[in-house]
Structures are given as C-alpha cells and as structure tokens.
Enzyme design. Structure first.
Site, PDB file in Angstrom:
ATOM      1  N   ASP A 114      -3.455   4.294  -1.876  1.00  0.00           N
ATOM      2  CA  ASP A 114      -4.454   4.763  -0.919  1.00  0.00           C
ATOM      3  C   ASP A 114      -4.698   6.233  -1.258  1.00  0.00           C
ATOM      4  O   ASP A 114      -3.766   7.053  -1.220  1.00  0.00           O
ATOM      5  CB  ASP A 114      -3.920   4.607   0.508  1.00  0.00           C
ATOM      6  CG  ASP A 114      -4.883   5.151   1.550  1.00  0.00           C
ATOM      7  OD1 ASP A 114      -5.454   4.333   2.305  1.00  0.00           O
ATOM      8  OD2 ASP A 114      -5.068   6.386   1.621  1.00  0.00           O
TER       9      ASP A 114
ATOM     10  N   GLU B  79       0.827  -1.201   0.000  1.00  0.00           N
ATOM     11  CA  GLU B  79       0.000   0.000   0.000  1.00  0.00           C
ATOM     12  C   GLU B  79       0.862   1.252   0.000  1.00  0.00           C
ATOM     13  O   GLU B  79       1.786   1.377   0.798  1.00  0.00           O
ATOM     14  CB  GLU B  79      -0.845  -0.058   1.285  1.00  0.00           C
ATOM     15  CG  GLU B  79      -1.731   1.107   1.565  1.00  0.00           C
ATOM     16  CD  GLU B  79      -2.498   0.887   2.872  1.00  0.00           C
ATOM     17  OE1 GLU B  79      -3.704   1.127   2.881  1.00  0.00           O
ATOM     18  OE2 GLU B  79      -1.881   0.490   3.898  1.00  0.00           O
TER      19      GLU B  79
ATOM     20  N   HIS C 163       0.647   4.604   1.176  1.00  0.00           N
ATOM     21  CA  HIS C 163      -0.231   5.253   2.159  1.00  0.00           C
ATOM     22  C   HIS C 163       0.550   6.390   2.790  1.00  0.00           C
ATOM     23  O   HIS C 163       1.642   6.187   3.308  1.00  0.00           O
ATOM     24  CB  HIS C 163      -0.636   4.213   3.216  1.00  0.00           C
ATOM     25  CG  HIS C 163      -1.614   4.700   4.237  1.00  0.00           C
ATOM     26  ND1 HIS C 163      -1.338   5.709   5.131  1.00  0.00           N
ATOM     27  CD2 HIS C 163      -2.876   4.285   4.522  1.00  0.00           C
ATOM     28  CE1 HIS C 163      -2.382   5.906   5.912  1.00  0.00           C
ATOM     29  NE2 HIS C 163      -3.334   5.064   5.573  1.00  0.00           N
TER      30      HIS C 163
ATOM     31  N   GLU D  49     -12.643   3.156   1.604  1.00  0.00           N
ATOM     32  CA  GLU D  49     -12.172   3.000   2.978  1.00  0.00           C
ATOM     33  C   GLU D  49     -12.527   4.284   3.719  1.00  0.00           C
ATOM     34  O   GLU D  49     -11.839   5.299   3.585  1.00  0.00           O
ATOM     35  CB  GLU D  49     -10.668   2.738   3.000  1.00  0.00           C
ATOM     36  CG  GLU D  49     -10.181   2.306   4.368  1.00  0.00           C
ATOM     37  CD  GLU D  49      -8.667   2.162   4.435  1.00  0.00           C
ATOM     38  OE1 GLU D  49      -8.201   1.120   4.913  1.00  0.00           O
ATOM     39  OE2 GLU D  49      -7.946   3.096   4.003  1.00  0.00           O
TER      40      GLU D  49
END
Lengths: 398, 398
Positions: free
Chosen positions: B284, B252, B254, B369
């Site tokens: 993300d 990810e 992020h 999310e």
C-alpha cells in the site's frame, strides 16, 4: 459484516439508556437478541441494508420530537485492541410517525417538490413516495415535468407502477403541477391555441394518473405579476375536458401575488363569468409568512433571479384576508420553511390558517411543500415535524 | 423542461469562451444546434438526464486539469422578465479522460473502496464500476463484503451482470479484498480451521468472479501489529485451491506496518518455507507518505479508533526500502490522498515509486485507492488526476 463483530450497542432516547438484551436486532438474515447475535456464526449485517433495532419501552414514545443517540462498537480485528474498536456514534432528532388512525377533518398530503434537494442524490422519485406514506400522509402531489419519467409520454409500465405503488401505500393522488410556459417560443408570445394544447396535454395526463386538481403555473407579463391574458381562453377551452376528467384547475396564489390583488380579482371574475365548478383558487401558505420582511432577499423564487433586481414591495398579508376568499379556495399548498424542536413554526401562523379554513368548512387537502434550507436529509425530518404540528393543532381544536 | 426555454448558454474553458452555434446539444430527444433548439417545439431536457454539450475546439484539450465554467439562462415564464431569468452557473475543474490507447508498461486499476463516500449516497456499485471504465482504467478491485450484493452468496443474476458489465466496459477483475476477522467470535480466538474456512469461502467467490489476487486483511494480536499466528496455517491449507483457481494471496503491507518489519519477515519466511507461487506481498503506497509526520492524527485507519490511543511510533519509510522486496511484490495498492491542480501529489512520491518498481521489472497492477478528504463527488475527480499524473510519469520515463 458478520454481525457477531458488533459490540456494546446502546440506544439513548431523551436521556434514557437501553443496551444489551434491551435491544432486539432485525437484520436481513433474521431477528436476534444481543446474546443470539454474539453467538451467531451466520448472522450478517450487509452493506446498504438497515438494521432495525427495537427497544422495549412501556407506553412507547410521546408524539413530538425526540433526541435519539445510537452508539455501536465494532471489533475490527486488524486494529490492535489497545487502540480500541471502531465507535459509531450517531445522533438523530426527529418526529415520530404520526398514527394513521387520526381522524382529521381534512386531508394531509405532501408535494414531492419538498424533496428537491434529495431527489436524484439520495432519493429516487419512488423513495420520496415511500417517505410520504411512511410519514403518515395520505395525499400525494407531484410536478408533472419533474416527477413523471418520460413526461409527457410515460410508459405503461411506469403508469402501472404508479397505481400499484399508491394502492400499496394508501396514497391518493391530489394535485398535478404543470406549467403554462408562455415564454416557451423565443421571440414571440404563446397563442391561445398553444396554451390550450399545453393545458390539455397536462389535464389528460393528470386524469390518466388519477389526480383531482391541476395547478397551471401561468407565465406573467409585467413586473406587478399580471398573468399572460391567454390563460383565460386556454382554461375556458379545457373546462369541459376538466369536467369529464373530474379535475379542478386551480392557479396558485403565491407570494408576491397576494390575496387582495388584481390577479386574484381576474381569477374570480373568470369563475363568476363562466359559472364553472372546475376552477378555484390554490393558496400557497407562504403568503402569510410573518417574517417575510425580517428576512433578507425575499422569497426563494426571487432569490433565483439575477439578484440585482428586487421584488416589488408587497404588503404584509393578514390571515383574515383568507376568510374573504375561502368560498373559492379548493386546495392549500402548505408551504413552510422550518419547524423547530419544540414544534413551533416561527414563519407560518398555522393555528390562524387552520382556524379560518376549517371554520369556513374547508375539508380538502393541506399539501405540505417544504421550501426551507436546502440540505440533504432535511426535508423528510421537517415534513414529519410539520405534520405533527398540524395534527396537534387539529387535536386542540377538536 | 421544453428545451426551447434555454437561453444564452456559454461554456468557458481555461478562459476561452464558446457560445451560441459553437455549442452542439445532445439531449435524449435528439442532437441540436442552438438555433435548432430555439426553434424546436418538441425538444425536451428531462429531469435527471444529462445534456451533453459538444464544443468544437481545434486540437482538443491538452492532457491535465482544466477550468470549465458553464453558464446557462433559463426563461422562467412565471417570473417577471424585469427580474431576470434563472441563471445556472457551474464551475468544474477536472482532468480529461485519459486516452485508452496509452501503451503503459503496467496496468492501471481502481479500487472501489475509493468511492466510499459516494457509494450508497450518490452512486451505486454499478455507477462506480462505470466510472472506473470512464476514467480510462482497465483494472477493477473490490471488497468482497462491501461490494458484492448478498455476499457471500450472490445471485446468478448478479454474477451474470458482473461479467457482462466488465466485458462491455473493458475491465479486468484484479484484486478481491477479504477479511480474516480473527475476533469474529466473542470471548475466544479464531481457530485455524475457521480461518481456513473463511479464506476458502472468499477464494472460491473471488475465483468465480474472475479475480487474480486476493488480499486477506488479517487480524492482529498486539500493539506492534503482529498478525494472528493462525494466518500461516490458514493460508497454507488453501494454497492448492489458490493454484487451482489461479489466485495469488497477498497480505497488505499497510502503514503502520512498514516494509522493514517483523510482519514482512514472517510473510517472506512463509513464502520461502512453502516455496509457493500463490503468495506474495501487496504494497500500500501510503507507507511512503512523506508528510505523515507533518500531519496530525496519523493515518485514516487509526483516526477511526477511539482517539485517546495513539499509534505506535513508526519510522519514516524511504522508497529505497521497496527495492529490497520488489522480487516478492505482486500488487500495488496505489493509495493517495490528494493530487493538486498542477498534477502534483505532495504526499506520495510517485516518480520514485514507479522508478523502483518498473526498474525492477514490475509490470503488474497499480490499483488506485483514494483515501483523502471524505467529500461527495471528490473521488472521481481525484482518481482522474492521479491517473493523469501516473501516465505523465510513465510518458517521461518512456
């Protein structure tokens, strides 16, 4: 999570610190000392499962309310160590579990109505029943419509689970709350036959579930709370059935109906006239609230109203009024709003109530009904406090 | 309750009132007009069961957010009529259910992480999955440790229910989130063999549950978020297994790791060196937060830290950075914080992101999310808003 990711757990009880090897961990995968937890490669703390931490403290905890803080550090590999780990820090405050070996001269129960805020949100009916047992009570009170799945026709499986659960938990069904909903049919009143049929339905269900008391909440017909006159015939037609089922029917004396009132006179005349043993009074201890007129807005029941109307003026009820009717009282709904950190209830005068009731020879149930601030998680804590308070008064009297 | 006790229900939608016979009631005991409800003697509205009210409105609701107020009066027989009945009054605000017939050029999914605040309090894992389907998504993302009962060894019954539930709800398992917890063993680092074993365990479980993507959250070794070097060998040892299982491993990206960073360079070098198809980037969308530096305290991940430390300074990330790596992007975690009543997201520039991704030919998943305010009941509403927003952008582009 892998339990080896836990770091530096500390439990502080009333200022005394416990950490490291002083704490034993019980997880679903086994029991561990902290060293064992750190060395483990397969110990897990799964989602949604409690870890039980056991702290060795000679003498244990004294009865009452304790401050408990729990600090836990979790190593989170994906966050730089320089920025620290996830610190979990929880403070709790709560009464200990009363010893079930107490030899009380009366029964202590709980009404599931107490859990109204949690029910359906954080707790199921079954969770609430577990909590009643966990807090050390032995009596279980319910609302028929509110707590029996598929009321009025619960499944055999539900009934089986009801009995096996109560047996496992050591709980006795006490009172079944029902409604005599006299305004059920729009545009007309309820007939005696319809009232008797509703009562019979609830009596039979209460009997099937092993209850000893049934409280019909009777509809009123006037602002001064006179009850619908069909009640008397509806109850009378069911007295033989109640005797057969071993159930006492007890309407609730709930503020703003007070002890010295026409409604109570009507109930006592009925009892005298019929000479029945299947009828008595239920006292809701909210009638003795010493702060009623210091608080705004009246009782919770009336706060639910439209707000523009105000409840009628009702006199303050001294506990001495209770002495006059004790011979007819078969059940106490131990209504309360708040017990503070010092185990003091500033609203309901428990010592006076217990003195009058027990001095009159009462040995039945006090069934707690929490009706204070509606906040999640509050009822279980308050119920423990109230029971600790009532037990401490009983111990003082003994 | 007996449903005949209901009075004067009114539904107000964006100011338009519906009442009486304009509302049809669906209760567990049957479907009723309001007249039928009032005349009924056996219709019941049981505890814990929803009543579904259907209002006839030609043309239905437009897509978007609507104000819905529901007022209901309940006749309570035991409260004097002069004081009024129980007025229930609920206001809701929420997006309608997106039409599942939408023909989107990409997949819309939801990560169960979005429901963190509700999970275990108001919702079970199964409730969350039902909600993902109800809001019109077709992709289901989970966290292995967080959502699989008895991870890493779920029961056959759990797995059977997983597949039958997804089939019934029309959901496709998308991404399985795992951890490469490199600090799992106190006092020492994780070996490559241990890292490979952890990854293998999660890959096999993800494969068994039908996932196509696995995101290992890799531990970091420095304040500037360099990942533990064991990751490369641990992943490489599992590439054949991943191919066999049809799973793409995607770490990810992020915040505070951003697109132009040494970590992403390291990932892309690995991909080039191994030539594998089983590895790619997960973006993300929190990296594109345009208000990051207007907000206090940095990202949620760092708010969990000790608080004294501050995250490193990280530059603002323009969406144009995304274009440079799109050929390596296999999955979007559609991180968001808030979509307002006008369906505007003031944090994440969705139109720009969708333009870059779709113009580059991306047709994979956007998996929502939610990571905004942690309040009960908020995630389900926000997820509906975000999907309505993303669908409206897709419609504009079409």
């Amino acid at each position: 999570m892998w339990a080896s990711l836990l770091d530096e757990p500390t439990v502080v009880v009333d200022g005394e610190e416990f950490d490291g090897e002083g704490i034993r961990w019980s997880l679903p995968t086994g029991d561990y000392s902290f060293a064992e937890l750190r060395a483990s490669t397969d110990a897990r703390w799964p989602m949604d499962e409690p870890a039980v931490l056991t702290v060795s403290k000679p003498g244990g905890l004294s009865r009452g309310i304790h401050d408990v803080t729990f600090v836990l550090r979790v190593r989170m590999s994906y966050i730089p160590e320089e920025l620290g780990a996830l610190d979990l820090d929880r403070e709790a405050e709560g009464g200990d579990r009363p010893m079930s070996t107490d030899n009380l001269p009366f029964g202590l129960g709980v009404s599931l109505y107490s859990y109204t805020e949690d029910l359906g949100v954080t707790m199921t009916v079954e969770d609430c029943i577990e909590d009643v047992a966990d807090l050390g009570a032995t009596g279980l009170e319910i609302l028929g419509e509110g707590h029996i799945r598929d009321y009025p026709n619960p499944s055999t499986a539900w009934i089986d689970a009801w009995f096996s659960g109560n047996e496992r938990l050591g709980l006795t069904p006490t009172l079944y709350g029902s409604w005599l909903d006299t305004r059920r049919f729009p545009g007309r009143s309820m007939t005696v036959a319809e009232g008797a049929a509703q009562l019979e339905l609830d009596l039979r269900l209460a009997g099937r579930l092993g209850f000893s008391f049934l409280r019909p909440k009777i509809g009123v017909i006037s602002e001064d709370l006179r009850v619908d006159p069909i009640w008397a015939d509806a109850v009378q037609r069911n007295l033989d059935l109640a005797a057969e089922l071993g159930i006492v029917i007890c309407p609730e004396i709930h503020w703003p109906t007070v002890i010295k009132s026409p409604v109570v006179e009507e109930y006592l005349e009925f009892k005298e006239r019929t000479g029945t043993e299947q009828f008595g009074l239920l006292i809701d201890t909210g009638v003795f609230d010493v702060q009623r007129y210091a608080r705004r807005g009246g009782s919770a029941a009336f706060q639910m109203g439209t707000g523009s109307a105000r409840p009628p003026e009702v006199p303050f009820v001294p506990v001495s009024d209770l002495a006059d009717v004790m011979e007819h009282v078969v059940y106490f709904q131990a209504k309360f709003y708040e017990v503070d950190d010092e185990l003091v209830d500033h609203y309901i005068p428990w010592r006076e109530i217990l003195d009058v009731a027990l001095d009159a020879g009462y040995s039945g149930w006090f069934s707690s009904e929490y009706e204070g601030h509606r906040e999640l998680y509050r009822a279980p804590d308050q119920l423990r406090r109230q029971h600790a308070l009532i037990r401490s008064i009983a111990a003082e009297r003994a």
